[in-house]
Scaffold this motif. Sequence first.
Motif, mmCIF file in Angstrom:
data_model
loop_
_atom_site.group_PDB
_atom_site.id
_atom_site.type_symbol
_atom_site.label_atom_id
_atom_site.label_comp_id
_atom_site.label_asym_id
_atom_site.label_seq_id
_atom_site.Cartn_x
_atom_site.Cartn_y
_atom_site.Cartn_z
ATOM 1 N N LYS A 21 44.645 35.777 34.244
ATOM 2 C CA LYS A 21 43.467 36.079 33.443
ATOM 3 C C LYS A 21 42.280 36.465 34.323
ATOM 4 O O LYS A 21 41.521 37.374 33.994
ATOM 5 C CB LYS A 21 43.111 34.892 32.544
ATOM 6 C CG LYS A 21 41.920 35.142 31.632
ATOM 7 C CD LYS A 21 41.731 34.018 30.646
ATOM 8 C CE LYS A 21 40.563 34.145 29.727
ATOM 9 N NZ LYS A 21 39.997 35.428 29.479
ATOM 10 N N GLU A 22 42.131 35.793 35.460
ATOM 11 C CA GLU A 22 41.010 36.100 36.359
ATOM 12 C C GLU A 22 41.148 37.498 36.961
ATOM 13 O O GLU A 22 40.175 38.261 37.015
ATOM 14 C CB GLU A 22 40.911 35.044 37.465
ATOM 15 C CG GLU A 22 40.490 33.686 36.946
ATOM 16 C CD GLU A 22 40.651 32.578 37.964
ATOM 17 O OE1 GLU A 22 39.752 31.714 38.022
ATOM 18 O OE2 GLU A 22 41.663 32.561 38.708
ATOM 19 N N ALA A 24 42.907 39.963 35.702
ATOM 20 C CA ALA A 24 42.776 40.907 34.592
ATOM 21 C C ALA A 24 41.305 41.155 34.261
ATOM 22 O O ALA A 24 40.898 42.301 34.038
ATOM 23 C CB ALA A 24 43.526 40.390 33.369
ATOM 24 N N THR A 25 40.518 40.104 34.264
ATOM 25 C CA THR A 25 39.080 40.234 34.000
ATOM 26 C C THR A 25 38.430 41.112 35.064
ATOM 27 O O THR A 25 37.634 42.003 34.745
ATOM 28 C CB THR A 25 38.406 38.847 33.944
ATOM 29 O OG1 THR A 25 38.989 38.106 32.871
ATOM 30 C CG2 THR A 25 36.912 38.969 33.725
ATOM 31 N N SER A 30 43.271 43.382 29.693
ATOM 32 C CA SER A 30 43.789 42.124 29.160
ATOM 33 C C SER A 30 44.880 41.579 30.085
ATOM 34 O O SER A 30 45.489 42.323 30.857
ATOM 35 C CB SER A 30 44.370 42.340 27.760
ATOM 36 O OG SER A 30 45.522 43.166 27.839
ATOM 37 N N SER A 31 45.136 40.290 29.966
ATOM 38 C CA SER A 31 46.219 39.673 30.731
ATOM 39 C C SER A 31 47.557 40.298 30.367
ATOM 40 O O SER A 31 48.411 40.491 31.231
ATOM 41 C CB SER A 31 46.277 38.166 30.469
ATOM 42 O OG SER A 31 45.109 37.549 30.929
ATOM 43 N N SER A 32 47.714 40.640 29.098
ATOM 44 C CA SER A 32 48.990 41.233 28.669
ATOM 45 C C SER A 32 49.181 42.618 29.288
ATOM 46 O O SER A 32 50.298 42.989 29.645
ATOM 47 C CB SER A 32 49.094 41.285 27.149
ATOM 48 O OG SER A 32 48.064 42.063 26.597
ATOM 49 N N SER A 35 50.146 42.068 32.914
ATOM 50 C CA SER A 35 51.533 41.612 32.934
ATOM 51 C C SER A 35 52.488 42.790 32.728
ATOM 52 O O SER A 35 53.516 42.898 33.408
ATOM 53 C CB SER A 35 51.754 40.563 31.845
ATOM 54 O OG SER A 35 53.107 40.177 31.814
#
Length: 119
Positions: A21-22, A24-25, A30-32, A35
């Motif tokens: 998440k970090e 991605a930010t 997004s985290s997805s 991924s």
Amino acid sequence: MLTQLGIFLRKLRLDCGEIMKEMATKLDVSSSFLSAVENGKKKMPESWYDTIVNLYNLDKEKQDELITAIEESQKSLEINLEDLSKEKKRLAFSFARELENMNKEEVDKMKIFFKKDGE
């Protein structure tokens, strides 16, 4: 399945003590999506190279490692033909058709022609 790029990004993230998440930010996704890039389901945005180099202050060795990971993870290459002449478009298509059948000697000649080391 993780790609070489995914392995690089995951290792970079863990070495920096970050969770997905970090990262991605920082990459403004997004985290997805991150991924999906790691798993080869989405193509890495071109802007990420410079962003990752700058955000994580990558040295030359790490930059080369990132480039190699990107190249090894890429399944296809998109070429913008929009502003090319008819002759250049034909050349691009001819090259694409012949690339798979080129032997090492032909590849080496092309690398010299384009002044790239490729390795």
